[in-house]
Design a protein around this motif. Structure first.
Motif, mmCIF file in Angstrom:
data_model
loop_
_atom_site.group_PDB
_atom_site.id
_atom_site.type_symbol
_atom_site.label_atom_id
_atom_site.label_comp_id
_atom_site.label_asym_id
_atom_site.label_seq_id
_atom_site.Cartn_x
_atom_site.Cartn_y
_atom_site.Cartn_z
ATOM 1 N N ILE A 8 0.871 -1.177 0.000
ATOM 2 C CA ILE A 8 0.000 0.000 0.000
ATOM 3 C C ILE A 8 0.905 1.222 0.000
ATOM 4 O O ILE A 8 1.845 1.304 0.806
ATOM 5 C CB ILE A 8 -0.941 -0.003 1.211
ATOM 6 C CG1 ILE A 8 -1.904 -1.188 1.095
ATOM 7 C CG2 ILE A 8 -1.712 1.314 1.293
ATOM 8 C CD1 ILE A 8 -2.861 -1.343 2.242
ATOM 9 N N ARG A 9 0.637 2.121 -0.923
ATOM 10 C CA ARG A 9 1.457 3.322 -1.084
ATOM 11 C C ARG A 9 0.584 4.558 -1.025
ATOM 12 O O ARG A 9 -0.627 4.486 -1.199
ATOM 13 C CB ARG A 9 2.206 3.267 -2.419
ATOM 14 C CG ARG A 9 3.152 2.069 -2.501
ATOM 15 C CD ARG A 9 3.879 2.048 -3.809
ATOM 16 N NE ARG A 9 4.818 0.926 -3.876
ATOM 17 C CZ ARG A 9 5.571 0.655 -4.916
ATOM 18 N NH1 ARG A 9 5.491 1.410 -6.005
ATOM 19 N NH2 ARG A 9 6.402 -0.369 -4.898
ATOM 20 N N LYS A 10 1.220 5.693 -0.802
ATOM 21 C CA LYS A 10 0.510 6.971 -0.753
ATOM 22 C C LYS A 10 0.840 7.762 -2.014
ATOM 23 O O LYS A 10 2.012 7.950 -2.361
ATOM 24 C CB LYS A 10 0.918 7.762 0.488
ATOM 25 C CG LYS A 10 0.020 8.922 0.804
ATOM 26 C CD LYS A 10 0.455 9.600 2.088
ATOM 27 C CE LYS A 10 -0.696 9.695 3.033
ATOM 28 N NZ LYS A 10 -0.347 10.418 4.257
ATOM 29 N N ALA A 11 -0.201 8.229 -2.690
ATOM 30 C CA ALA A 11 -0.041 9.005 -3.914
ATOM 31 C C ALA A 11 0.260 10.466 -3.579
ATOM 32 O O ALA A 11 0.107 10.904 -2.435
ATOM 33 C CB ALA A 11 -1.318 8.910 -4.752
ATOM 34 N N LYS A 12 0.662 11.211 -4.592
ATOM 35 C CA LYS A 12 0.953 12.637 -4.396
ATOM 36 C C LYS A 12 -0.264 13.408 -3.897
ATOM 37 O O LYS A 12 -0.121 14.396 -3.192
ATOM 38 C CB LYS A 12 1.461 13.251 -5.704
ATOM 39 C CG LYS A 12 2.831 12.781 -6.078
ATOM 40 C CD LYS A 12 3.292 13.410 -7.379
ATOM 41 C CE LYS A 12 4.660 12.882 -7.761
ATOM 42 N NZ LYS A 12 5.132 13.445 -9.035
#
Length: 64
Positions: A8-12
């Motif tokens: 799980i990643r965080k977008a801009k």
């Protein structure tokens, strides 16, 4: 060789998304963005459930 996994990643835009990473460490799929980390996590669980329920999925080419 590593185990295939989701990250799980965080977008801009500060929303969350997931990526599916193959055993060779290459990204093979990216999910849409979700407002919460929980939303992205739920999506990964649902994908896993679908594969467990239906086994191999069929590719349908809608470009023709």
């Amino acid at each position: 060789m590593k185990t295939p996994r989701y990250e799980i990643r965080k977008a801009k835009n500060k929303q969350f998304y997931f990526v599916l990473i193959a055993a060779d460490n290459k990204v093979i799929a990216t999910g849409e963005t979700y407002k919460t980390k929980l939303g992205a996590a739920k999506a990964t669980r649902r994908i896993k459930e679908i594969f467990e329920e239906y086994g191999n999925l069929v590719l349908v080419d809608k470009t023709k």
